[in-house]
Write an enzyme that holds these catalytic residues in place. Structure first.
Site, PDB file in Angstrom:
ATOM      1  N   TYR A 118      -1.608  -6.922   0.794  1.00 20.09           N
ATOM      2  CA  TYR A 118      -1.676  -5.456   0.708  1.00 20.09           C
ATOM      3  C   TYR A 118      -2.529  -4.953   1.864  1.00 20.09           C
ATOM      4  CZ  TYR A 118      -2.777  -0.777  -1.117  1.00 20.09           C
ATOM      5  OH  TYR A 118      -2.927   0.576  -1.273  1.00 20.09           O
ATOM      6  N   ASP A 175      -6.632  -8.524   8.426  1.00 26.04           N
ATOM      7  CA  ASP A 175      -7.054  -7.435   7.553  1.00 26.04           C
ATOM      8  C   ASP A 175      -8.216  -7.947   6.712  1.00 26.04           C
ATOM      9  OD1 ASP A 175      -7.498  -5.510   5.688  1.00 26.04           O
ATOM     10  OD2 ASP A 175      -5.393  -5.223   5.137  1.00 26.04           O
ATOM     11  N   LYS A 179     -14.471  -1.057   2.765  1.00 30.37           N
ATOM     12  CA  LYS A 179     -15.267  -1.478   1.600  1.00 30.37           C
ATOM     13  C   LYS A 179     -16.748  -1.729   1.919  1.00 30.37           C
ATOM     14  CE  LYS A 179     -11.062  -2.830  -0.638  1.00 30.37           C
ATOM     15  NZ  LYS A 179     -10.594  -2.478  -1.937  1.00 30.37           N
TER      16      LYS A 179
HETATM   17  N1  PMP Z   1      -6.403  -3.902   3.118  1.00 33.59           N
HETATM   18  C1  PMP Z   1      -6.773  -4.678   2.090  1.00 33.59           C
HETATM   19  C2  PMP Z   1      -6.799  -6.152   2.279  1.00 33.59           C
HETATM   20  C3  PMP Z   1      -7.148  -4.097   0.877  1.00 33.59           C
HETATM   21  O1  PMP Z   1      -7.498  -4.885  -0.147  1.00 33.59           O
HETATM   22  C4  PMP Z   1      -7.137  -2.699   0.749  1.00 33.59           C
HETATM   23  C5  PMP Z   1      -7.544  -1.991  -0.532  1.00 33.59           C
HETATM   24  N2  PMP Z   1      -7.831  -2.754  -1.609  1.00 33.59           N
HETATM   25  C6  PMP Z   1      -6.746  -1.932   1.847  1.00 33.59           C
HETATM   26  C7  PMP Z   1      -6.392  -2.562   3.020  1.00 33.59           C
HETATM   27  C8  PMP Z   1      -6.705  -0.431   1.776  1.00 33.59           C
HETATM   28  O2  PMP Z   1      -7.989   0.082   1.734  1.00 33.59           O
HETATM   29  P1  PMP Z   1      -8.261   1.542   1.104  1.00 33.59           P
HETATM   30  O3  PMP Z   1      -7.971   1.424  -0.344  1.00 33.59           O
HETATM   31  O4  PMP Z   1      -9.692   1.800   1.434  1.00 33.59           O
HETATM   32  O5  PMP Z   1      -7.352   2.484   1.793  1.00 33.59           O
END
Ligand code: PMP
Length: 427
Positions: A144, A237, A265
């Site tokens: 994701y 990511d 995060k």
């Molecule tokens: N990349 C990863 C690996 C994530 O786990 C997440 C959210 N859990 C995101 C991108 C997206 O981040 P956000 O919810 O702050 O938009």
């Protein structure tokens, strides 16, 4: 505190917010029941509007690492707020946060701050396309990367639970076929053969949105070599793993340095921050220096950078050593509880994350991850909640410890898990 039960608030919420929540997984759709509405949180605990206090293993899906309402972070935010909450002009703390990231993460000479992980990945991809002059994007099934259109193809997390046709690509209604036309989805943990049409490969170096999936031996190295062979950019990511798996993220842990890294995060200390970075040659293609556009009214926000800097300041070697021990203690305890009860659950850990999988063995890819028994997870989730431990309300999420989870707190979680595992088996 504010009066009203969780059910009252959920009713009110559903009238004015679709599904009653501002992010789908929070609605308890896949585990059933009523979400708890949080009134406050401190250290390892969250307290709901009914006054029920629980040990929290959600930790804002990884945004919280120092414990809720850590005094140093609260003070930093309060102090920052007194000096104004947003200016739309550069500030010192943006430079300090960028310097901190550049120093910690290998291969990052420059970094651009944004306001969410979604923005970070979306823009990293635009930058990779702008830099290479190519369009195709390779992503892995079950990874994701936020909810921008071109990345909503076989995404994990709560997208995996969307009631739509599971075979459908794109993975969400409203995403035009054209938006994912240049997105190629391949299985995790297998190095794909690329060609010169590929702009970028984006990967969660430790996958944490299909439950927890460790990178197989040689997977990330192989990926880096294959990207280098065809001139595609490798994007790690690290929105979850950055400053959590290690200070230098999963790239430090695995020794593989990508071309671009996305963060979020932890670097915001619980406030909205995302970032992406890489070598200067690539980053300097961004506006205002280059032709790749990106902007943000609240980017580098003064409160968010204050919280982020305060959080990162707490993360020294001793903190990571402790986090590693705590996470291992929790995983070992859960594993023992599952084995002794005969519950069809397994726990695993990698990079200071904890996976709980309802099956015989932790998965290696999305196909295996999707065999998780969601009904078993739901029973275990509710038994834990009843016992005073909050897990994420979805079988595709992971659990997080933080610096506030002392051994005593972890042992309490394990005790609750022992009972919850038995309840799960009996049900
Ligand atoms: N990349 C990863 C690996 C994530 O786990 C997440 C959210 N859990 C995101 C991108 C997206 O981040 P956000 O919810 O702050 O938009």
């Amino acid at each position: 505190m504010s009066g009203g039960t969780n059910a009252d608030w959920f009713d009110r919420a559903r009238r004015v917010i679709p599904g009653g929540v501002n992010s789908p997984v929070r609605a308890f759709g896949s585990v059933g029941g009523t979400p708890y509405f949080i009134a406050s949180a401190d250290g390892p605990y969250v307290t709901d509007v009914e006054g029920r206090r629980r040990i929290d293993l959600v930790q804002s899906y990884g945004a919280i690492i120092a414990g809720h309402a850590h005094p140093a972070i609260v003070e930093a935010v309060a102090q920052a707020a007194r000096a104004g909450t947003s200016y739309g002009a550069p500030t010192e703390r943006e430079v300090l946060l960028a310097e901190t990231i550049v120093e910690a993460i290998a291969g990052v000479d420059q970094v651009r701050l944004v306001s969410s992980g979604t923005e970070a990945t979306m823009t990293a991809i635009r930058l990779a396309r702008g830099f290479t002059g190519r369009e195709r994007l390779v992503k892995f099934a079950g990874n994701y990367h936020g909810h921008s259109d071109s990345l909503l193809a076989e995404a994990g997390s709560s997208v995996a639970q969307l009631a739509a046709d599971p075979a459908a690509v794109p993975g969400s209604a409203g995403v035009p076929a054209g938006a994912v036309e240049a997105t190629v989805v391949v299985p995790y943990n297998v190095v794909p053969t690329l060609d010169e049409t590929v702009a970028a490969v984006i990967v969660e170096p430790i996958a944490a949105n299909m439950g927890l999936v460790a990178p197989a031996e040689g997977f990330l190295d192989g990926l880096a070599a294959e990207c280098a062979r065809v001139g595609a950019l490798l994007i790690f990511d690290e929105v979850i793993t950055g400053f959590r798996a290690a200070r230098g993220g999963a790239s430090a842990l695995t020794g593989v340095t990508p071309d671009l890294v996305t963060l979020g995060k932890v670097i915001g200390g619980g406030l909205p921050v995302g970032a992406f970075g890489g070598r200067a040659e690539v980053m300097e293609r961004l506006a205002p220096l280059g032709p790749v556009y990106q902007a943000g009214t609240l980017s580098g926000n003064p409160l968010a950078t204050a919280a982020g800097l305060a959080a990162l300041d707490l993360l020294d070697d001793a903190a990571y050593a402790r986090l590693g021990r705590t996470t291992q203690r929790l995983t070992d305890g859960l594993s023992k509880a599952f084995a002794e009860s005969g519950a069809p659950l397994v726990a695993s850990t990698v990079g200071n994350l904890v996976g709980i999988f309802a099956g015989a063995q932790p998965p290696h890819d999305f196909a295996e991850a999707k065999t998780t028994d969601e009904a078993v997870y739901a029973r275990f989730f509710h038994a834990m909640l009843d016992g005073g431990v909050a897990l994420a309300p979805g079988a595709y999420e992971v659990a997080f410890c933080g610096l506030a989870h002392t051994d005593a707190v972890v042992d309490e979680v394990i005790e609750v898990a022992r009972v919850a595992a038995e309840v799960t088996v009996r049900a």
